[in-house]
Design a protein around this motif. Sequence first.
Motif, PDB file in Angstrom:
ATOM      1  N   ALA A   1      75.624  35.713  76.651  1.00 56.94           N
ATOM      2  CA  ALA A   1      74.593  35.596  75.623  1.00 56.94           C
ATOM      3  C   ALA A   1      73.668  34.454  76.032  1.00 56.94           C
ATOM      4  CB  ALA A   1      75.212  35.305  74.259  1.00 56.94           C
ATOM      5  N   GLY A   2      72.381  34.659  75.865  1.00 55.39           N
ATOM      6  CA  GLY A   2      71.445  33.608  76.227  1.00 55.39           C
ATOM      7  C   GLY A   2      71.478  33.244  77.693  1.00 55.39           C
ATOM      8  N   GLY A   3      71.883  34.195  78.539  1.00 52.92           N
ATOM      9  CA  GLY A   3      71.868  33.963  79.984  1.00 52.92           C
ATOM     10  C   GLY A   3      73.111  33.321  80.550  1.00 52.92           C
ATOM     11  N   ARG A   4      74.143  33.114  79.740  1.00 55.04           N
ATOM     12  CA  ARG A   4      75.367  32.550  80.314  1.00 55.04           C
ATOM     13  C   ARG A   4      76.598  33.071  79.588  1.00 55.04           C
ATOM     14  NH1 ARG A   4      78.662  29.002  78.492  1.00 55.04           N
ATOM     15  NH2 ARG A   4      78.307  27.610  76.729  1.00 55.04           N
ATOM     16  N   GLY A   5      77.753  32.934  80.237  1.00 51.83           N
ATOM     17  CA  GLY A   5      78.992  33.438  79.670  1.00 51.83           C
ATOM     18  C   GLY A   5      79.420  32.676  78.424  1.00 51.83           C
ATOM     19  N   VAL A   6      79.857  33.427  77.424  1.00 47.99           N
ATOM     20  CA  VAL A   6      80.406  32.815  76.213  1.00 47.99           C
ATOM     21  C   VAL A   6      81.834  33.284  75.938  1.00 47.99           C
ATOM     22  CG1 VAL A   6      78.152  32.480  75.126  1.00 47.99           C
ATOM     23  CG2 VAL A   6      79.400  34.624  74.735  1.00 47.99           C
ATOM     24  N   GLY A   7      82.295  34.279  76.699  1.00 51.28           N
ATOM     25  CA  GLY A   7      83.636  34.797  76.470  1.00 51.28           C
ATOM     26  C   GLY A   7      83.979  35.893  77.451  1.00 51.28           C
ATOM     27  N   GLY A   8      85.063  36.605  77.157  1.00 46.01           N
ATOM     28  CA  GLY A   8      85.503  37.637  78.083  1.00 46.01           C
ATOM     29  C   GLY A   8      86.303  38.724  77.387  1.00 46.01           C
ATOM     30  N   ILE A   9      86.433  39.841  78.091  1.00 48.59           N
ATOM     31  CA  ILE A   9      87.228  40.979  77.633  1.00 48.59           C
ATOM     32  C   ILE A   9      88.244  41.293  78.720  1.00 48.59           C
ATOM     33  CG2 ILE A   9      87.189  43.429  76.991  1.00 48.59           C
ATOM     34  CD1 ILE A   9      84.331  43.017  75.996  1.00 48.59           C
ATOM     35  N   MET A  10      89.502  41.409  78.347  1.00 51.05           N
ATOM     36  CA  MET A  10      90.545  41.674  79.329  1.00 51.05           C
ATOM     37  C   MET A  10      91.603  42.589  78.732  1.00 51.05           C
ATOM     38  SD  MET A  10      92.806  38.130  79.274  1.00 51.05           S
ATOM     39  CE  MET A  10      94.177  38.862  80.190  1.00 51.05           C
ATOM     40  N   SER A  11      92.365  43.229  79.610  1.00 47.86           N
ATOM     41  CA  SER A  11      93.510  44.027  79.180  1.00 47.86           C
ATOM     42  C   SER A  11      94.630  43.114  78.718  1.00 47.86           C
ATOM     43  CB  SER A  11      94.005  44.903  80.336  1.00 47.86           C
ATOM     44  OG  SER A  11      92.991  45.766  80.793  1.00 47.86           O
ATOM     45  N   ILE A  12      95.357  43.529  77.687  1.00 43.97           N
ATOM     46  CA  ILE A  12      96.515  42.753  77.246  1.00 43.97           C
ATOM     47  C   ILE A  12      97.516  42.679  78.403  1.00 43.97           C
ATOM     48  CG2 ILE A  12      98.440  42.638  75.626  1.00 43.97           C
ATOM     49  CD1 ILE A  12      96.727  44.240  73.658  1.00 43.97           C
ATOM     50  N   PRO A  13      97.952  41.477  78.789  1.00 43.04           N
ATOM     51  CA  PRO A  13      98.938  41.378  79.877  1.00 43.04           C
ATOM     52  C   PRO A  13     100.207  42.162  79.555  1.00 43.04           C
ATOM     53  CG  PRO A  13      98.017  39.224  79.352  1.00 43.04           C
ATOM     54  CD  PRO A  13      97.547  40.164  78.282  1.00 43.04           C
ATOM     55  N   LYS A  14     100.851  42.689  80.591  1.00 45.23           N
ATOM     56  CA  LYS A  14     102.019  43.544  80.388  1.00 45.23           C
ATOM     57  C   LYS A  14     103.110  42.844  79.585  1.00 45.23           C
ATOM     58  CE  LYS A  14     105.456  46.421  82.758  1.00 45.23           C
ATOM     59  NZ  LYS A  14     106.557  45.926  81.892  1.00 45.23           N
TER      60      LYS A  14
END
Length: 261
Positions: free
Chosen positions: A45-58
Amino acid sequence: MASKFFWYELMTNDRAAAEAFYRDVVGWTLSPFGPPEDPYMIVEAGGRGVGGIMSIPKEARDQGMKPCWVGYIHASDIDAAVEKVRAGGGKVYREPEMIPTIGRFAVCADPQGAMFNLMQPEGMDMPPVPMGTVGAIDWHELHSSDGKAGFDFYAGQFGWSATDALDMGPMGTYQMFAMEPVSGPTECGVTVGGMMTDAQAPNPYWTFYFHVDDIDAAQGRITANGGSVLFGPQEVPGGAWIINALDPQGAMFSIAGPRKG
């Protein structure tokens, strides 16, 4: 950087579907990081990272973890921060661990059970994305089994300070807060969230409000993409409108923005 929330992460059981949902609903730009077979998707957002999306670890999935959002609080010394959480009655579910080139993180919960992560990042701290930027985080809200005890914990751990308070009648007090200390009764930090006792919540939790361009248009995008609205749109003090919702995988999230219609 003071001890503030600075990163927001979705752990989900269908990463590709979640990416498509939030890209459309919130308006984030997504950039992959890590192995191409299962990358960590950085949301910008606004040209820089603010968070992430990942798979739930096993290992977490095997223990029954469901899709959810979690916030990371900055720690300048994560080992000391973890010990302070324990001493304050919180829990540490994962001891500090290194993510190469990123930093050390730990998984924690406050004494009432609301989850949060600690992170001691490597490299330079990035300035926060201004509130009101599409995709930025406008508000942080704790739903606790004991809102006062929750505030006392975070104030003691991280130096957060009380700002305004809203009397919600039978529901008690909605205590707003700044993620910075104040040195005297006339000083006031920037209000960035609120804490409350929520007797109806099955478990204490944090929710984060992502800024959208138009609350009504975003509501339409939520339902059109398979999500569901739990509450709202509701106008809040200051003129913004909010919605609490579930994404198609069942993770709770919140949005805030203007009503343009």
